[in-house]
Scaffold this motif. Structure first.
Motif, mmCIF file in Angstrom:
data_model
loop_
_atom_site.group_PDB
_atom_site.id
_atom_site.type_symbol
_atom_site.label_atom_id
_atom_site.label_comp_id
_atom_site.label_asym_id
_atom_site.label_seq_id
_atom_site.Cartn_x
_atom_site.Cartn_y
_atom_site.Cartn_z
ATOM 1 N N ALA A 81 -30.815 69.328 41.421
ATOM 2 C CA ALA A 81 -31.728 70.400 41.026
ATOM 3 C C ALA A 81 -31.830 70.472 39.502
ATOM 4 O O ALA A 81 -30.896 70.101 38.782
ATOM 5 C CB ALA A 81 -31.263 71.733 41.597
ATOM 6 N N VAL A 82 -32.951 70.965 39.034
ATOM 7 C CA VAL A 82 -33.145 71.202 37.608
ATOM 8 C C VAL A 82 -33.376 72.694 37.418
ATOM 9 O O VAL A 82 -34.306 73.261 37.997
ATOM 10 C CB VAL A 82 -34.339 70.395 37.060
ATOM 11 N N ARG A 88 -33.970 75.668 28.465
ATOM 12 C CA ARG A 88 -34.195 74.220 28.571
ATOM 13 C C ARG A 88 -33.917 73.738 29.996
ATOM 14 O O ARG A 88 -32.926 74.176 30.609
ATOM 15 C CB ARG A 88 -33.288 73.464 27.602
ATOM 16 N N PRO A 89 -34.734 72.849 30.533
ATOM 17 C CA PRO A 89 -34.453 72.283 31.856
ATOM 18 C C PRO A 89 -33.114 71.559 31.844
ATOM 19 O O PRO A 89 -32.858 70.725 30.973
ATOM 20 C CB PRO A 89 -35.618 71.308 32.077
ATOM 21 N N ASP A 108 -30.998 62.139 28.551
ATOM 22 C CA ASP A 108 -32.329 62.691 28.801
ATOM 23 C C ASP A 108 -32.357 64.214 28.708
ATOM 24 O O ASP A 108 -33.286 64.854 29.200
ATOM 25 C CB ASP A 108 -32.826 62.256 30.191
ATOM 26 N N GLY A 109 -31.327 64.796 28.106
ATOM 27 C CA GLY A 109 -31.279 66.247 27.989
ATOM 28 C C GLY A 109 -29.980 66.805 28.543
ATOM 29 O O GLY A 109 -29.095 66.061 28.983
ATOM 30 N N PRO A 110 -29.844 68.135 28.546
ATOM 31 C CA PRO A 110 -28.595 68.750 29.005
ATOM 32 C C PRO A 110 -28.344 68.520 30.488
ATOM 33 O O PRO A 110 -29.275 68.492 31.294
ATOM 34 C CB PRO A 110 -28.794 70.233 28.688
ATOM 35 N N MET A 182 -30.382 81.956 31.232
ATOM 36 C CA MET A 182 -31.344 80.900 31.519
ATOM 37 C C MET A 182 -32.575 80.999 30.622
ATOM 38 O O MET A 182 -33.343 80.048 30.489
ATOM 39 C CB MET A 182 -31.757 80.950 32.994
ATOM 40 N N ALA A 183 -32.787 82.141 29.993
ATOM 41 C CA ALA A 183 -33.927 82.359 29.112
ATOM 42 C C ALA A 183 -33.669 81.770 27.734
ATOM 43 O O ALA A 183 -32.521 81.477 27.378
ATOM 44 C CB ALA A 183 -34.197 83.858 29.001
#
Length: 238
Positions: A81-82, A88-89, A108-110, A182-183
């Motif tokens: 899941a993302v 950030r995703p 590719d990101g966190p 999450m914001a």
């Protein structure tokens, strides 16, 4: 019929599941949608005015149905899941063992890596979010307290169904929803400022909003972000 605070009405009463709520800060009857609980919340300033609030809600049945139908689908905390974190995703990845979830920087990101399976995996992810929320919100709370020359407060983290935070000036305590982590960070900072400002003014008067503006500047974009994206954050893990 005598209505009471906290009473739940069956769907046939207003056309949707609904809960009655008394908020002394409210100036008039109003309705808000609790997307996480899947119900409308009918709000009145006093218990005596709940009858008036229910009558008002009956005129808004179509609007309530439309808003509840717009609820985003749940997004389970499961491998692959993302989900958003700090705006950030962030991809969830399962690893062998029963280790606690941890945040790493992937190519590719966190990425959040966690042990456990099924509910255990989801619980570890949620626990990480709660730890991060406490760390960030405590720091921002203390920052705004210093700005306003306020004494320390007790900070707690919860999973509230609708409110992002609450402040009790009489016992100097503030409670936050962990989901605000999450914001984007600026939104979480606004939430901390919003609750700390209630130590100065318990209402939402112009004087109160001037305190919030002193802390974070123009607060309207942050409030709009929570209105627009809040339901999707409450859907995470559902």
């Amino acid at each position: 019929m005598q209505y009471r605070n906290g009473q739940r009405l069956p769907p046939e009463a207003l056309g949707v599941p609904a809960r009655l709520s008394v908020n002394p800060r409210a100036r008039r009857p109003s309705i808000r949608i609790d997307g996480r609980a899947g119900e409308a919340v009918v709000v009145a300033p006093t218990e005596r005015r709940l009858t008036e609030a229910v009558a008002f809600a009956r005129t808004k049945s179509a609007w309530m149905r439309e808003r509840l139908a717009e609820r985003p689908e749940g997004s389970p905390l499961e491998p692959g899941a993302v989900v958003p974190l700090f705006g950030r995703p962030t991809r969830l990845v399962a690893v062998n063992g029963a280790g606690a979830a941890r945040l790493i920087d992937g190519p590719d990101g966190p990425v959040i890596q966690s042990g456990g399976e099924g509910e255990a995996f989801a619980r570890r992810i949620e626990n990480l979010f709660k730890r991060l929320a406490r760390q960030v919100l405590l720091e921002r709370t203390e920052h705004h307290l210093r700005t306003l020359a306020q004494r320390p407060v007790k900070v707690s983290i919860a999973d509230t169904k609708s409110r992002w935070g609450s402040c009790s000036p009489h016992n100097r305590s503030i409670r936050y929803s962990w989901r605000v982590i999450m914001a984007p960070p600026a939104v979480a900072d606004y939430l901390a400022a919003h609750e700390v400002a209630h130590l100065v003014h318990a209402d939402h008067s112009p004087a109160y909003w001037s305190v919030v503006e002193r802390l974070v500047g123009d607060h309207r974009p942050f409030r709009k972000w929570l209105r627009d994206h809040g339901p999707s954050l409450h859907a995470v893990g559902r």
